[in-house]
Design an enzyme around this catalytic site. Structure first.
Site, PDB file in Angstrom:
ATOM      1  N   GLY A  13       0.704  -0.921  -0.011  1.00 47.74           N
ATOM      2  CA  GLY A  13      -0.037  -0.005  -0.054  1.00 47.74           C
ATOM      3  C   GLY A  13       0.770   0.948   0.439  1.00 47.74           C
ATOM      4  N   THR A 142       5.073   2.121   5.993  1.00 41.64           N
ATOM      5  CA  THR A 142       4.061   1.565   6.147  1.00 41.64           C
ATOM      6  C   THR A 142       3.927   2.589   7.024  1.00 41.64           C
ATOM      7  OG1 THR A 142       3.075  -0.236   7.373  1.00 41.64           O
ATOM      8  CG2 THR A 142       5.499   0.676   8.122  1.00 41.64           C
ATOM      9  N   VAL A 143       2.370   3.017   6.943  1.00 43.91           N
ATOM     10  CA  VAL A 143       0.987   3.934   7.531  1.00 43.91           C
ATOM     11  C   VAL A 143       0.406   2.991   9.150  1.00 43.91           C
ATOM     12  CG1 VAL A 143       0.215   5.307   5.309  1.00 43.91           C
ATOM     13  CG2 VAL A 143      -0.945   2.269   6.310  1.00 43.91           C
ATOM     14  N   ASP A 144       0.826   1.528   8.341  1.00 45.61           N
ATOM     15  CA  ASP A 144       0.108   1.217  10.367  1.00 45.61           C
ATOM     16  C   ASP A 144       1.709   1.602  11.212  1.00 45.61           C
ATOM     17  OD1 ASP A 144      -1.509   0.025   8.890  1.00 45.61           O
ATOM     18  OD2 ASP A 144      -1.056  -2.032   8.351  1.00 45.61           O
ATOM     19  N   MET A 190      -7.399   2.399   9.024  1.00 47.55           N
ATOM     20  CA  MET A 190      -6.391   1.618   8.963  1.00 47.55           C
ATOM     21  C   MET A 190      -5.509   0.963  10.221  1.00 47.55           C
ATOM     22  SD  MET A 190      -4.993   1.926   4.970  1.00 47.55           S
ATOM     23  CE  MET A 190      -5.767   2.016   3.524  1.00 47.55           C
ATOM     24  N   ARG A 192      -4.296  -3.257  10.693  1.00 53.49           N
ATOM     25  CA  ARG A 192      -4.755  -4.833  10.953  1.00 53.49           C
ATOM     26  C   ARG A 192      -4.353  -5.357  12.214  1.00 53.49           C
ATOM     27  NH1 ARG A 192      -5.866  -8.651   7.262  1.00 53.49           N
ATOM     28  NH2 ARG A 192      -5.802  -7.011   6.121  1.00 53.49           N
ATOM     29  N   TYR A 295      -8.301   5.433   1.162  1.00 54.85           N
ATOM     30  CA  TYR A 295      -7.501   5.237   0.801  1.00 54.85           C
ATOM     31  C   TYR A 295      -6.914   7.013   0.852  1.00 54.85           C
ATOM     32  CZ  TYR A 295      -6.542   1.700  -2.304  1.00 54.85           C
ATOM     33  OH  TYR A 295      -6.200   0.620  -3.683  1.00 54.85           O
ATOM     34  N   GLN A 297      -7.401   8.117   3.710  1.00 56.55           N
ATOM     35  CA  GLN A 297      -5.960   7.816   4.667  1.00 56.55           C
ATOM     36  C   GLN A 297      -5.051   8.263   4.539  1.00 56.55           C
ATOM     37  OE1 GLN A 297      -6.471   5.332   7.782  1.00 56.55           O
ATOM     38  NE2 GLN A 297      -7.293   5.008   6.010  1.00 56.55           N
ATOM     39  N   ARG A 298      -4.486   7.980   3.452  1.00 52.70           N
ATOM     40  CA  ARG A 298      -3.075   7.755   3.304  1.00 52.70           C
ATOM     41  C   ARG A 298      -3.013   8.411   2.149  1.00 52.70           C
ATOM     42  NH1 ARG A 298      -3.316   1.135   0.775  1.00 52.70           N
ATOM     43  NH2 ARG A 298      -3.264   1.781  -1.219  1.00 52.70           N
TER      44      ARG A 298
END
Length: 418
Positions: A13, A142-144, A190, A192, A295, A297-298
């Site tokens: 992503g 990574t946005v996570d 987002m 997970r 999408y 947000q990123r």
């Protein structure tokens, strides 16, 4: 020493600042043309390497490469394609080395998250065994925010800023209408397995907003959750709920699970917000609205965090410099030296300690009731969302984003089926 070429690819992503890392890689490589002749980018990520679909970034102007720093998403195309283990699919790794040999590629810069760190690590190992050493450097993204060792990941700060600001603005809207209309607003973000993005939504508490946050790290307790929302509405007249897509029941099943899986074998998620909102309506009777940031947000480069843009570029730059210093199988990292004032520097981590390791939120960042963030978490988050890095806008009022020419490098090998 004859100059070799470099291969750069974007993975998974995309983010609002991944192109800033690409800019850092390419601009730095151009400063060392005696060692790095060309930077070839994989069209659509690692698939571009496997199919020998390479983009010659030397054909892009210096101005367009510089504009990458202000442009969201993946300028060269990304993909969700995970190479299997060496034992299960050696042919793909051997194909990568074959392509690298054909195009005299001695540097491999892979810009992505945990799965790409694993690929990068395996390529560095196999290239040695096959007698064509390639310096494999992982550029974190990574946005996570779930990569280990690095203080934070490029892409996260901008998502966190977007979610914090959007949650605040939507909450002001709900507050205005709560007397006669909507009393609960639910926003799904987002994340997970790690609740970093959801935590950013919790920052609105400091601005007088009653908020309940649902983290992947905390098992979902429906009765306790509904009681918390009810108490907020009764005290304040309204409430905002920030729910991570990875919020799950005690048995591990995601609230948002659709029963399907993606190419990585991960459960496909989508729909935690309506699940939670309907619980509130059916049990408490409160009128609600919900939204899924998805999408938005990123991709929100117009609201990017300045520190995030700066770090994304710096890590791309550091990747090239570390490679030129003969480092291999490593990832440049962000090292936090101080939170107030915010100071950081560049460090380095071995890929053997990064690949397939997820960094969860520390439990002491989550309040005892499981629905908010602690002062320690706020101290961690605020520096990452500070500062603005607005793009320039054209006469029509639209941002000036750049599109690469994407001129292909001539193929030298036979076709390859992925």
């Amino acid at each position: 020493m004859t100059a070799k070429n470099a291969f750069y690819a974007q993975s998974g992503g995309v983010t609002a600042v991944i192109n800033a890392s690409a800019c850092g890689v390419i601009e730095t490589a151009r400063k060392h043309s005696d060692k790095i002749a060309n930077v070839y980018a994989g069209r659509n990520g690692i698939i571009g390497a496997l199919t020998e679909d390479l983009i010659d970034t030397n054909q892009e102007s210096a101005q367009d490469i510089a504009e990458l720093k202000n442009t969201p998403s993946g300028a060269f195309g990304s993909c969700r394609y995970k190479l299997k283990s060496l034992e299960d699919n050696r042919r793909e790794y051997e194909r990568l080395i074959e392509v690298f040999k054909a195009h005299n590629i001695g540097y491999f810069f892979y810009n992505g998250g945990g799965d790409s760190a694993d690929t990068c690590f395996k390529v560095s190992q196999l290239s040695e065994k096959m007698g064509f050493p390639v310096q494999a450097i992982h550029v974190p993204k990574t946005v996570d925010n779930d990569l280990p060792i690095t203080d934070n990941c490029p892409g996260f700060g901008s998502v966190a800023k977007y979610i914090a600001v959007s949650s605040l603005e939507a909450s002001y809207d709900v507050r205005s209408m709560a007397k006669t209309s909507t009393k609960v607003f639910v926003i799904e973000v987002m994340g997970r397995h790690a609740g970093w993005i959801a935590a950013a939504g919790g920052l609105i508490e400091d601005y007088g907003i009653p908020v309940v946050v649902l983290f992947p790290e905390v098992e979902f307790d429906q009765q306790k959750f509904l009681a918390a929302v009810d108490a907020k509405v009764k005290e304040f007249g309204y409430c905002t709920v920030v729910v991570s897509e990875g919020c799950h029941w005690p048995d591990g099943k995601f609230l948002a699970e659709q029963g399907t899986r993606d190419d990585f074998g991960h459960a496909q998620l989508g729909g935690a917000a309506p699940v939670v909102a309907n619980m509130i309506k059916e049990t408490l009777g409160y009128k609600f609205h919900w939204a899924v940031a998805d999408y938005l947000q990123r991709a929100a480069r117009h609201l990017a965090s300045r520190s995030d843009v700066e770090q994304a570029y710096a890590l791309g730059e550091a990747a090239v410099n570390l490679a030129l210093e003969d480092h291999n199988s490593i990832m440049p990292t962000v090292v936090r030296e101080s939170s107030s004032p915010y100071k950081w520097s560049i460090g380095m981590a071995p890929l053997s300690e990064v690949a397939n390791v997820e960094k969860m939120m520390p439990m002491d960042y989550i309040t005892e009731d499981g629905f908010g963030i602690t002062d320690g978490c706020k101290e961690y988050l605020y520096p990452l969302i500070q500062g603005e890095a607005y793009p320039e806008y054209d006469d029509n009022g639209m941002p000036r984003y750049v599109t690469m020419k994407g001129i292909a490098v001539p193929r030298k090998l036979a076709d390859f089926e992925v």
